[in-house]
Motif scaffolding. Structure first.
Motif, PDB file in Angstrom:
ATOM      1  N   GLU A  84     -10.353  -6.188  -2.554  1.00  0.00           N
ATOM      2  CA  GLU A  84      -9.473  -5.060  -2.840  1.00  0.00           C
ATOM      3  C   GLU A  84      -8.760  -4.529  -1.588  1.00  0.00           C
ATOM      4  O   GLU A  84      -8.193  -3.436  -1.608  1.00  0.00           O
ATOM      5  N   THR A  85      -8.754  -5.303  -0.513  1.00  0.00           N
ATOM      6  CA  THR A  85      -8.144  -4.832   0.726  1.00  0.00           C
ATOM      7  C   THR A  85      -6.683  -4.439   0.529  1.00  0.00           C
ATOM      8  O   THR A  85      -6.226  -3.422   1.041  1.00  0.00           O
ATOM      9  N   PHE A  86      -5.955  -5.230  -0.196  1.00  0.00           N
ATOM     10  CA  PHE A  86      -4.522  -4.985  -0.357  1.00  0.00           C
ATOM     11  C   PHE A  86      -4.189  -4.449  -1.751  1.00  0.00           C
ATOM     12  O   PHE A  86      -3.120  -4.714  -2.292  1.00  0.00           O
ATOM     13  N   LEU A  87      -5.111  -3.667  -2.292  1.00  0.00           N
ATOM     14  CA  LEU A  87      -4.969  -3.162  -3.654  1.00  0.00           C
ATOM     15  C   LEU A  87      -3.714  -2.320  -3.842  1.00  0.00           C
ATOM     16  O   LEU A  87      -3.011  -2.435  -4.846  1.00  0.00           O
ATOM     17  N   ASP A  88      -3.395  -1.472  -2.870  1.00  0.00           N
ATOM     18  CA  ASP A  88      -2.319  -0.487  -3.045  1.00  0.00           C
ATOM     19  C   ASP A  88      -1.069  -0.791  -2.245  1.00  0.00           C
ATOM     20  O   ASP A  88      -0.203   0.072  -2.101  1.00  0.00           O
ATOM     21  N   VAL A  89      -0.948  -1.993  -1.699  1.00  0.00           N
ATOM     22  CA  VAL A  89       0.224  -2.268  -0.878  1.00  0.00           C
ATOM     23  C   VAL A  89       1.454  -2.450  -1.750  1.00  0.00           C
ATOM     24  O   VAL A  89       1.353  -2.877  -2.900  1.00  0.00           O
ATOM     25  N   PRO A  90       2.639  -2.099  -1.219  1.00  0.00           N
ATOM     26  CA  PRO A  90       3.869  -2.293  -1.980  1.00  0.00           C
ATOM     27  C   PRO A  90       4.289  -3.764  -1.978  1.00  0.00           C
ATOM     28  O   PRO A  90       3.521  -4.641  -1.576  1.00  0.00           O
ATOM     29  N   ARG A  91       5.497  -4.022  -2.366  1.00  0.00           N
ATOM     30  CA  ARG A  91       5.993  -5.397  -2.482  1.00  0.00           C
ATOM     31  C   ARG A  91       5.975  -6.095  -1.117  1.00  0.00           C
ATOM     32  O   ARG A  91       6.648  -5.670  -0.182  1.00  0.00           O
ATOM     33  N   ILE A  92       5.205  -7.178  -0.995  1.00  0.00           N
ATOM     34  CA  ILE A  92       5.077  -7.933   0.252  1.00  0.00           C
ATOM     35  C   ILE A  92       5.605  -9.348   0.043  1.00  0.00           C
ATOM     36  O   ILE A  92       5.276 -10.005  -0.944  1.00  0.00           O
ATOM     37  N   LEU A  93       6.433  -9.830   0.988  1.00  0.00           N
ATOM     38  CA  LEU A  93       6.994 -11.171   0.892  1.00  0.00           C
ATOM     39  C   LEU A  93       6.347 -12.148   1.877  1.00  0.00           C
ATOM     40  O   LEU A  93       6.294 -13.343   1.616  1.00  0.00           O
ATOM     41  N   ARG A  94       5.879 -11.620   3.025  1.00  0.00           N
ATOM     42  CA  ARG A  94       5.332 -12.505   4.061  1.00  0.00           C
ATOM     43  C   ARG A  94       4.023 -11.952   4.605  1.00  0.00           C
ATOM     44  O   ARG A  94       3.931 -10.771   4.938  1.00  0.00           O
ATOM     45  N   SER A 109      -7.744 -11.639  -2.496  1.00  0.00           N
ATOM     46  CA  SER A 109      -7.154 -10.354  -2.069  1.00  0.00           C
ATOM     47  C   SER A 109      -5.642 -10.439  -1.991  1.00  0.00           C
ATOM     48  O   SER A 109      -4.945  -9.419  -2.098  1.00  0.00           O
ATOM     49  N   LEU A 110      -5.106 -11.656  -1.798  1.00  0.00           N
ATOM     50  CA  LEU A 110      -3.655 -11.825  -1.681  1.00  0.00           C
ATOM     51  C   LEU A 110      -2.973 -11.994  -3.034  1.00  0.00           C
ATOM     52  O   LEU A 110      -1.747 -11.925  -3.127  1.00  0.00           O
ATOM     53  N   PHE A 111      -3.761 -12.202  -4.084  1.00  0.00           N
ATOM     54  CA  PHE A 111      -3.161 -12.423  -5.401  1.00  0.00           C
ATOM     55  C   PHE A 111      -2.388 -11.202  -5.887  1.00  0.00           C
ATOM     56  O   PHE A 111      -1.479 -11.327  -6.713  1.00  0.00           O
ATOM     57  N   ARG A 112      -2.767 -10.022  -5.399  1.00  0.00           N
ATOM     58  CA  ARG A 112      -2.087  -8.796  -5.827  1.00  0.00           C
ATOM     59  C   ARG A 112      -0.653  -8.752  -5.290  1.00  0.00           C
ATOM     60  O   ARG A 112       0.162  -7.974  -5.759  1.00  0.00           O
ATOM     61  N   ASN A 132      -7.514 -25.815  -5.374  1.00  0.00           N
ATOM     62  CA  ASN A 132      -6.387 -25.833  -6.291  1.00  0.00           C
ATOM     63  C   ASN A 132      -6.310 -24.529  -7.087  1.00  0.00           C
ATOM     64  O   ASN A 132      -5.226 -23.971  -7.301  1.00  0.00           O
ATOM     65  N   SER A 133      -7.466 -24.014  -7.511  1.00  0.00           N
ATOM     66  CA  SER A 133      -7.478 -22.775  -8.287  1.00  0.00           C
ATOM     67  C   SER A 133      -7.047 -21.587  -7.440  1.00  0.00           C
ATOM     68  O   SER A 133      -6.380 -20.669  -7.928  1.00  0.00           O
ATOM     69  N   VAL A 134      -7.387 -21.589  -6.146  1.00  0.00           N
ATOM     70  CA  VAL A 134      -6.916 -20.524  -5.251  1.00  0.00           C
ATOM     71  C   VAL A 134      -5.405 -20.570  -5.135  1.00  0.00           C
ATOM     72  O   VAL A 134      -4.707 -19.555  -5.269  1.00  0.00           O
ATOM     73  N   MET A 135      -4.861 -21.749  -4.892  1.00  0.00           N
ATOM     74  CA  MET A 135      -3.425 -21.871  -4.681  1.00  0.00           C
ATOM     75  C   MET A 135      -2.627 -21.512  -5.928  1.00  0.00           C
ATOM     76  O   MET A 135      -1.482 -21.067  -5.844  1.00  0.00           O
ATOM     77  N   LEU A 136      -3.222 -21.675  -7.094  1.00  0.00           N
ATOM     78  CA  LEU A 136      -2.540 -21.289  -8.330  1.00  0.00           C
ATOM     79  C   LEU A 136      -2.264 -19.792  -8.382  1.00  0.00           C
ATOM     80  O   LEU A 136      -1.382 -19.347  -9.117  1.00  0.00           O
ATOM     81  N   GLY A 137      -3.012 -19.022  -7.584  1.00  0.00           N
ATOM     82  CA  GLY A 137      -2.782 -17.577  -7.543  1.00  0.00           C
ATOM     83  C   GLY A 137      -1.516 -17.189  -6.797  1.00  0.00           C
ATOM     84  O   GLY A 137      -1.054 -16.054  -6.913  1.00  0.00           O
ATOM     85  N   PHE A 138      -0.940 -18.136  -6.022  1.00  0.00           N
ATOM     86  CA  PHE A 138       0.270 -17.847  -5.243  1.00  0.00           C
ATOM     87  C   PHE A 138       1.489 -18.410  -5.989  1.00  0.00           C
ATOM     88  O   PHE A 138       2.093 -19.386  -5.586  1.00  0.00           O
ATOM     89  N   LYS A 139       1.851 -17.757  -7.048  1.00  0.00           N
ATOM     90  CA  LYS A 139       2.872 -18.291  -7.951  1.00  0.00           C
ATOM     91  C   LYS A 139       4.267 -18.294  -7.343  1.00  0.00           C
ATOM     92  O   LYS A 139       5.128 -19.068  -7.763  1.00  0.00           O
ATOM     93  N   SER A 140       4.524 -17.423  -6.341  1.00  0.00           N
ATOM     94  CA  SER A 140       5.868 -17.326  -5.761  1.00  0.00           C
ATOM     95  C   SER A 140       5.960 -17.957  -4.375  1.00  0.00           C
ATOM     96  O   SER A 140       6.992 -17.857  -3.716  1.00  0.00           O
ATOM     97  N   LEU A 141       4.880 -18.597  -3.911  1.00  0.00           N
ATOM     98  CA  LEU A 141       4.820 -19.088  -2.542  1.00  0.00           C
ATOM     99  C   LEU A 141       5.829 -20.211  -2.296  1.00  0.00           C
ATOM    100  O   LEU A 141       5.844 -21.218  -2.993  1.00  0.00           O
ATOM    101  N   LYS A 142       6.675 -20.029  -1.259  1.00  0.00           N
ATOM    102  CA  LYS A 142       7.687 -21.023  -0.890  1.00  0.00           C
ATOM    103  C   LYS A 142       7.394 -21.687   0.453  1.00  0.00           C
ATOM    104  O   LYS A 142       7.877 -22.784   0.716  1.00  0.00           O
ATOM    105  N   SER A 143       6.631 -21.004   1.317  1.00  0.00           N
ATOM    106  CA  SER A 143       6.400 -21.515   2.665  1.00  0.00           C
ATOM    107  C   SER A 143       4.962 -21.239   3.087  1.00  0.00           C
ATOM    108  O   SER A 143       4.444 -20.144   2.858  1.00  0.00           O
ATOM    109  N   MET A 144       4.340 -22.255   3.724  1.00  0.00           N
ATOM    110  CA  MET A 144       2.978 -22.075   4.240  1.00  0.00           C
ATOM    111  C   MET A 144       2.836 -22.804   5.560  1.00  0.00           C
ATOM    112  O   MET A 144       3.174 -23.982   5.665  1.00  0.00           O
TER     113      MET A 144
END
Length: 311
Positions: A84-94, A109-112, A132-144
């Motif tokens: 829950e570290t990033f529970l209340d953060v606003p829109r984050i892109l990077r 924690s990054l799925f939020r 694979n199941s972790v990465m499925l949580g990053f549905k908008s990820l373009k760069s890593m």
């Protein structure tokens, strides 16, 4: 941006209009300061803010967490990244992490961050396995990007990242790139360097139909199977330098109809048959190779548009 344009226009008006007395100059100075302060305040209001630094979980602190616009930076920190570290953060892109030693790190924690487009990890310890199941949580990820970190991957980690276009991995211990690593991926640029790769399964890369750059430099690859690069019709640049290749059959590159740049330097290839390269890959405009691998009597400008660079 409009705020800054207004400020620039105001400054020009002031500069043109007045210059008389000392009192006038003081008035103008006050006026400019007032305008600058007002504009800066308005600009800052438009940026989301982050207030999670020093948040405690199980008596362990996360330190040096900063946000700039839509970016989060964590630098020189230890402790935990909790679910829950990033529970209340606003829109984050990077999301960027530099030189950190985590006692615990929860990927979920990054799925939020449902809009997250980029993850950069540099010199990070304490990372769990990327599945694979972790990465499925990053549905908008373009760069890593992952550099010199202790993360490990499941064999099919990246296969379902439909939006991922850029992947850079360096100094991360990996021995084999298996057949299911990139299945279904839309990667355009792949950099997997200095990671100890010794083998690439024959169908590992052939699924990357959109890839334009593949950089495998600085690994321990000794042999390329005939099917390794088959079907990569959009591939433009291929880096195989600083490996342990003893031979390369360039006829196997014949399907690379867009390839313009090839680097095979710093390998163990006794002789590169440049004429074979020229005939097999007519789109090629530059090849980088070792001087000792050049055929006897080679003229670097003897093959039309193909430029031969010896190092």
């Amino acid at each position: 941006m409009q705020l800054f344009e207004d400020y620039k226009n105001t400054s020009k008006i002031v500069e043109i209009c007045v210059k008389p007395s000392f009192r006038t100059n003081l008035t103008l100075l006050f006026f400019i300061c007032f305008i600058s302060t007002t504009l800066a305040a308005e600009f800052n209001k438009s940026l989301p803010t982050l207030s999670i630094a020093y948040k405690k979980f199980k008596d362990e602190e996360i330190l040096d967490v900063d946000q700039y616009g839509h970016d989060i930076y964590i630098e020189n920190s230890s402790g935990v990244i909790h679910e829950e570290t990033f529970l209340d953060v606003p829109r984050i892109l990077r999301f960027m992490v530099y030189n950190c030693r985590f006692a615990s790190f929860d990927w979920t924690s990054l799925f939020r961050m449902s809009y997250l487009e980029s993850i950069d990890l540099y010199d990070v310890r304490g990372l769990p396995v990327l599945t694979n199941s972790v990465m499925l949580g990053f549905k908008s990820l373009k760069s890593m990007s992952i550099y010199d970190s202790d993360v490990t991957f499941q064999h099919d980690t990246f296969r379902r990242l439909k939006q991922l276009e850029y992947l850079s991995i360096s100094k991360v211990d990996v021995t084999i790139l298996g057949n299911e690593v990139f299945t279904g991926s839309r990667l355009r640029e792949l950099y997997w360097t200095e990671s100890g790769i010794t083998k690439i399964d024959k169908n590992c890369l052939s699924t990357l139909k959109n890839v334009r750059i593949i950089n495998l430099s600085g690994n321990k690859i000794e042999y390329l199977q005939p099917e390794t690069f088959v079907g990569l019709k959009n591939l433009e640049r291929l880096y195989l330098n600083r490996n342990r290749l003893a031979t390369v059959n360039f006829r196997h590159f014949a399907s690379l109809s867009s390839l313009t740049y090839l680097d095979v330097s710093k390998n163990r290839i006794p002789t590169v048959d440049v004429e074979e390269v020229w005939r097999s890959v007519p789109s090629l405009t530059r090849i980088i190779m070792d001087s000792r691998s050049a055929p006897t009597g080679l003229k670097k400008d003897a093959f039309d548009s193909l430029q031969v660079m010896l190092i």
